[in-house]
Design a protein around this motif. Structure first.
Motif, PDB file in Angstrom:
ATOM      1  N   HIS B  92       0.836  -1.199   0.000  1.00 25.88           N
ATOM      2  CA  HIS B  92       0.000   0.000   0.000  1.00 25.88           C
ATOM      3  C   HIS B  92       0.875   1.254   0.000  1.00 25.88           C
ATOM      4  N   ASN B  95       2.775   1.560  -3.282  1.00 26.97           N
ATOM      5  CA  ASN B  95       1.840   1.932  -4.334  1.00 26.97           C
ATOM      6  C   ASN B  95       1.539   3.433  -4.288  1.00 26.97           C
ATOM      7  N   LYS B  96       1.345   3.927  -3.062  1.00 28.30           N
ATOM      8  CA  LYS B  96       1.054   5.350  -2.895  1.00 28.30           C
ATOM      9  C   LYS B  96       2.225   6.199  -3.397  1.00 28.30           C
ATOM     10  N   ALA B  99       2.364   6.224  -7.206  1.00 24.91           N
ATOM     11  CA  ALA B  99       1.321   7.054  -7.800  1.00 24.91           C
ATOM     12  C   ALA B  99       1.697   8.523  -7.686  1.00 24.91           C
ATOM     13  N   GLN B 100       2.240   8.915  -6.515  1.00 25.29           N
ATOM     14  CA  GLN B 100       2.605  10.315  -6.318  1.00 25.29           C
ATOM     15  C   GLN B 100       3.739  10.715  -7.255  1.00 25.29           C
ATOM     16  N   ILE B 102       4.480   9.370 -10.116  1.00 21.15           N
ATOM     17  CA  ILE B 102       3.982   9.415 -11.493  1.00 21.15           C
ATOM     18  C   ILE B 102       3.268  10.740 -11.758  1.00 21.15           C
ATOM     19  N   ALA B 103       2.427  11.154 -10.781  1.00 18.18           N
ATOM     20  CA  ALA B 103       1.697  12.411 -10.961  1.00 18.18           C
ATOM     21  C   ALA B 103       2.664  13.577 -11.095  1.00 18.18           C
ATOM     22  N   LEU B 104       3.710  13.587 -10.256  1.00 18.50           N
ATOM     23  CA  LEU B 104       4.675  14.682 -10.305  1.00 18.50           C
ATOM     24  C   LEU B 104       5.457  14.658 -11.611  1.00 18.50           C
ATOM     25  N   LYS B 106       4.494  13.333 -14.525  1.00 20.20           N
ATOM     26  CA  LYS B 106       3.616  13.715 -15.639  1.00 20.20           C
ATOM     27  C   LYS B 106       3.577  15.233 -15.774  1.00 20.20           C
ATOM     28  N   ASN B 107       3.447  15.877 -14.597  1.00 22.85           N
ATOM     29  CA  ASN B 107       3.392  17.332 -14.599  1.00 22.85           C
ATOM     30  C   ASN B 107       4.681  17.923 -15.156  1.00 22.85           C
ATOM     31  N   GLU B 110       4.833  17.487 -18.955  1.00 20.89           N
ATOM     32  CA  GLU B 110       3.947  18.438 -19.623  1.00 20.89           C
ATOM     33  C   GLU B 110       4.568  19.823 -19.680  1.00 20.89           C
ATOM     34  N   ASN B 111       5.239  20.216 -18.587  1.00 19.71           N
ATOM     35  CA  ASN B 111       5.859  21.534 -18.548  1.00 19.71           C
ATOM     36  C   ASN B 111       7.011  21.639 -19.526  1.00 19.71           C
TER      37      ASN B 111
END
Lengths: 240, 113
Positions: B92, B95-96, B99-100, B102-104, B106-107, B110-111
């Motif tokens: 758990h 995994n958390k 995910a965090q 990946i989100a960072l 991705k951002n 994109e930038n």
């Protein structure tokens, strides 16, 4: 010097509220601080991310649903690594009026605090929540008073401003589920200076609360346990 | 050899074969297979050695061999469940973190684009 505040907006299926929340946050920047909305889209299935991207803000899309704590922590990590001076959590459902952040900010600056929590129970104005929920909050207030010796009237309030020192701590540990009451214990036992400021909140303008009636019993038990363990972890570091 | 003994031996052998097959096919990791291999070995031993259960339960001082089997197996199952909860908690947490990250990331991508 103008200071940077990260407004962390955790959002799960909040397409009805998210745009107005972002705009409200953007409107409060002034000569002392610049506030930047950071929307953490917790794997929403609606247009939350799409709508947020059209606004002036930063959007972080989580690939899986982490729950409120994991989402908020993502924002904290972002803020910490991008050199923000402060971070404030603002719920994506529109319960927290953005103007109240200004109060929190000046209170924090004036008293050199680490954490400022917006409480709706000091002035008892605006949205006061249901009777049962107020009873629950009263219980946590008593628990906090007993364990920490400080009086926090609204420990479930998500509206809270933290400084850089606190940011570095919450990047390492932040509860996953129902983080608000537990994190107060975490803050206090890390010797942070905490204060509450009177704010007014509004009833949520759309969507449903993450705490529903049926799960409120689970909420009380889970949060009590979490507080207890956090207390043990930090208070008796040497034994464990 | 009695009928029940033959059934017991056959069942333990099938279980052992199934556990080995899961490992070979990569569906069960070796570290988690350990307890299953141990229990199948125990099952095989006791299906061959008929007086074994009486002997061991006498040794510990449990009157009925059946009680010995239940007590020990329930205890082992509890401990193993606890272990699995620890494994799930650690997954758990990882995994958390993933995910965090990946989100960072991705951002960031994109930038940069």
């Amino acid at each position: 010097m103008i200071q940077k505040i990260a407004a962390i907006i955790p959002a799960f299926n909040e397409e009805y509220n998210i745009v107005s929340v972002i705009r409200a946050v953007n409107s409060i920047s002034n000569k002392d601080f610049e506030i930047i909305p950071i929307v953490i889209n917790d794997c929403s299935t609606d247009g939350t991310s799409f709508l947020a991207r059209k606004e002036k803000c930063i959007v972080l899309d989580l690939p899986v649903n982490l729950g409120i704590g994991g989402a908020v922590q993502t924002g904290y990590i972002y803020a910490y690594h991008n050199n923000y001076d402060y971070a404030v959590q603002i719920d994506g459902d529109g319960q927290h009026p953005a103007e109240e952040v200004v109060k929190l900010f000046y209170e924090l600056k004036r008293n050199d605090l680490d954490v400022v929590i917006g409480s709706r129970f000091i002035l008892k104005e605006g949205f006061q929540s249901t009777f049962l929920r107020r009873m629950g909050i009263r219980y946590f207030t008593i628990l906090n008073k007993f364990l920490l010796g400080i009086r926090i009237t609204d420990c479930t309030s998500g509206l809270r401003l933290i400084n850089k020192k606190t940011l570095s701590l919450v990047c390492q540990y932040y509860p996953d589920e129902y983080p608000e009451p537990e994190s107060i214990v975490f803050f206090k036992l890390n010797n942070l200076r905490i204060k509450e400021v009177a704010v007014t909140m509004v009833a949520r303008s759309g969507g449903v609360s993450s705490i529903r009636f049926l799960s409120s019993f689970y909420y009380m038990v889970k949060v009590s346990l979490a507080i207890f363990y956090t207390y043990l972890r930090l208070k008796f570091k040497k034994i464990f | 050899m009695e009928r029940i003994q033959i059934i017991a031996i056959a069942a333990s052998l099938v279980l052992t074969f199934y556990v080995v097959r899961l490992i070979v096919k990569g569906k069960l990791r070796e570290e988690y297979s350990f307890i299953w291999i141990c229990s199948t070995i125990l099952l095989i031993i006791f299906s061959f050695w008929r007086g074994g259960l009486d002997f061991v339960s006498n040794l510990i001082g449990i009157y009925l061999p059946a009680n010995f089997v239940f007590t020990v197996s329930i205890f082992v199952i509890f401990i193993y469940l606890l272990h699995l909860s620890v494994v799930v908690s650690s997954l758990h947490k990882k995994n958390k973190k993933m995910a965090q990250e990946i989100a960072l990331m991705k951002n960031k991508i994109e930038n940069d684009l």
